[in-house]
Design an enzyme around this catalytic site. Structure first.
Site, mmCIF file in Angstrom:
data_model
loop_
_atom_site.group_PDB
_atom_site.id
_atom_site.type_symbol
_atom_site.label_atom_id
_atom_site.label_comp_id
_atom_site.label_asym_id
_atom_site.label_seq_id
_atom_site.Cartn_x
_atom_site.Cartn_y
_atom_site.Cartn_z
ATOM 1 N N HIS A 105 69.889 35.079 62.189
ATOM 2 C CA HIS A 105 70.357 36.461 62.205
ATOM 3 C C HIS A 105 71.035 36.747 63.540
ATOM 4 O O HIS A 105 70.384 36.733 64.586
ATOM 5 C CB HIS A 105 69.184 37.429 62.023
ATOM 6 N N MET A 134 61.619 38.429 63.465
ATOM 7 C CA MET A 134 61.005 39.677 63.036
ATOM 8 C C MET A 134 61.108 39.819 61.524
ATOM 9 O O MET A 134 62.104 39.423 60.918
ATOM 10 C CB MET A 134 61.734 40.841 63.714
ATOM 11 N N SER A 145 65.397 34.087 63.427
ATOM 12 C CA SER A 145 65.897 35.419 63.783
ATOM 13 C C SER A 145 65.608 35.664 65.256
ATOM 14 O O SER A 145 66.086 34.912 66.109
ATOM 15 C CB SER A 145 65.278 36.485 62.882
ATOM 16 N N THR A 146 64.808 36.675 65.581
ATOM 17 C CA THR A 146 64.561 37.049 66.966
ATOM 18 C C THR A 146 64.010 35.872 67.767
ATOM 19 O O THR A 146 62.984 35.303 67.421
ATOM 20 C CB THR A 146 63.557 38.218 67.036
ATOM 21 N N ASP A 179 61.995 37.754 56.186
ATOM 22 C CA ASP A 179 63.071 37.010 55.551
ATOM 23 C C ASP A 179 62.790 35.511 55.643
ATOM 24 O O ASP A 179 62.496 34.993 56.717
ATOM 25 C CB ASP A 179 64.412 37.337 56.218
#
Length: 344
Positions: free
Chosen positions: A191, A285, A165-166, A288
């Site tokens: 993401h 972040m 993600s991030t 997940d």
């Protein structure tokens, strides 16, 4: 806590729109707005913002060059606010590999303004503000040696699954650059705004010996190929049997707060591939992927989490480690080696 934001965009109209949208957020303060990189650099010195929103299609010093200077001289969380034309998307994808935290499409802002809907930019800025960079002038912490909680098998897996993600695009570039041209079939959930997913796949493909592409419904998963979730309203999962795995893209509800979800991907790999798979959870972040990585571990798969020292955000790997889901905790530069079964 008030988050202090600097806007850098060559369009006066866009600066005004962004300032108005962000000023409506109770915890966000726009401390300045610059029309080019030179102005942005001066305003950063004056205001020391928590987050910068950056248009990368600017005259003079372009946004990519400015981003590189920011990350080198004054590391600060940067959100790219970009057009979703092909050129804009490709430039945004390159910015994400240079360390930008996230990207927001101007087309989404236009749509929100027309409908009166709340934009997601405020939430992106809140997440970006949690990223901590080393600003003290000292070198970043050295990556720690991989820590192994249980043995990882020294054999080539049938399939590799990766979640991020991030900060994930930059991390994925590092991992996939170390994959061979004949790597095991690899499926990835990152993401990302679906407007930018095709350009991100193209950017990763350029830097990887393997072929990186967007997953398509019921696409056979072949060696030498890495399949990125399109990022739209469909979960990416894996179906089939040994030697005949395929990508499944199906509409659904968010899982662990995300659609597509890393937990959904990992869970399907645990069920379909089991002990013949490897799962790797990278920077991001939230949590997940943590439960899905645990499911993979319980199914006998080898599991890897990125270490804290090399994560942009340690949230997702931390959550997996706390569940006991990570068989190996490794710096980003070593994850490909473990995933390919070469480091046991």
């Amino acid at each position: 806590m008030t988050i202090r934001v600097l806007i850098v965009d060559d369009s006066a109209t866009m600066r005004a729109i962004l300032a108005a949208c962000l000023s409506a957020e109770p915890d966000i303060q726009v401390v300045g707005a610059a029309g080019n990189a030179a102005e942005g650099r001066e305003l950063m010195k004056v205001h020391n913002p928590d987050v910068v929103t950056l248009d990368i299609e600017m005259p003079g010093m372009n946004g990519l060059d400015f981003l590189e200077k920011i990350m080198t001289l004054r590391p600060t969380p940067v959100i790219i606010v970009s057009g979703s034309t092909q050129q804009g998307a490709e430039t945004t994808a390159r910015a994400l590999t240079l360390g930008a935290i996230d990207c927001y499409a101007k087309a989404d802002l236009d749509a929100a303004l027309r409908t009166g809907a709340r934009t997601k930019l405020g939430d992106m800025i809140r997440q970006a503000a949690q990223v901590q960079f080393n600003r003290g002038g000292a070198s970043a912490p050295a990556p720690v040696a991989a820590r192994t909680n249980n043995a990882i098998r020294a054999h080539r897996p049938d399939l590799i699954a990766i979640g991020s993600s991030t900060g994930g695009v930059e991390a994925l570039q590092t991992v996939l650059a170390n994959f061979p041209a004949d790597c095991p079939p690899t499926v990835i959930v990152q993401h990302v705004n679906p407007r930018f997913a095709p350009a991100i796949a193209k950017t990763l493909d350029i830097s990887s010996p393997a072929t990186v592409m967007l997953a398509e419904p019921d696409m056979p998963l072949k060696p030498g190929h890495c399949y990125l979730a399109p990022g739209d309203d469909r979960h990416l999962t894996v179906g089939g049997t040994a030697g005949k795995y395929y990508a499944r893209l199906r509409p659904g509800n968010p899982v662990s707060g995300h659609l597509p979800s890393v937990d959904m991907l990992f869970g399907s790999v645990a069920q379909t591939v089991g002990a013949r798979a490897v799962g790797a959870l990278l920077t991001g972040m939230g949590s997940d992927g943590a439960r899905g990585l645990l499911a993979m571990s319980q199914a006998g798969a080898a599991t890897i989490a990125q270490d804290e020292a090399t994560c942009t955000v340690f949230g997702m790997p931390r959550a997996a480690i706390s569940l006991g889901a990570a068989g190996v905790i490794a710096p980003i530069g070593e994850i490909a080696t473990y995933a390919l079964g070469k480091a046991a």
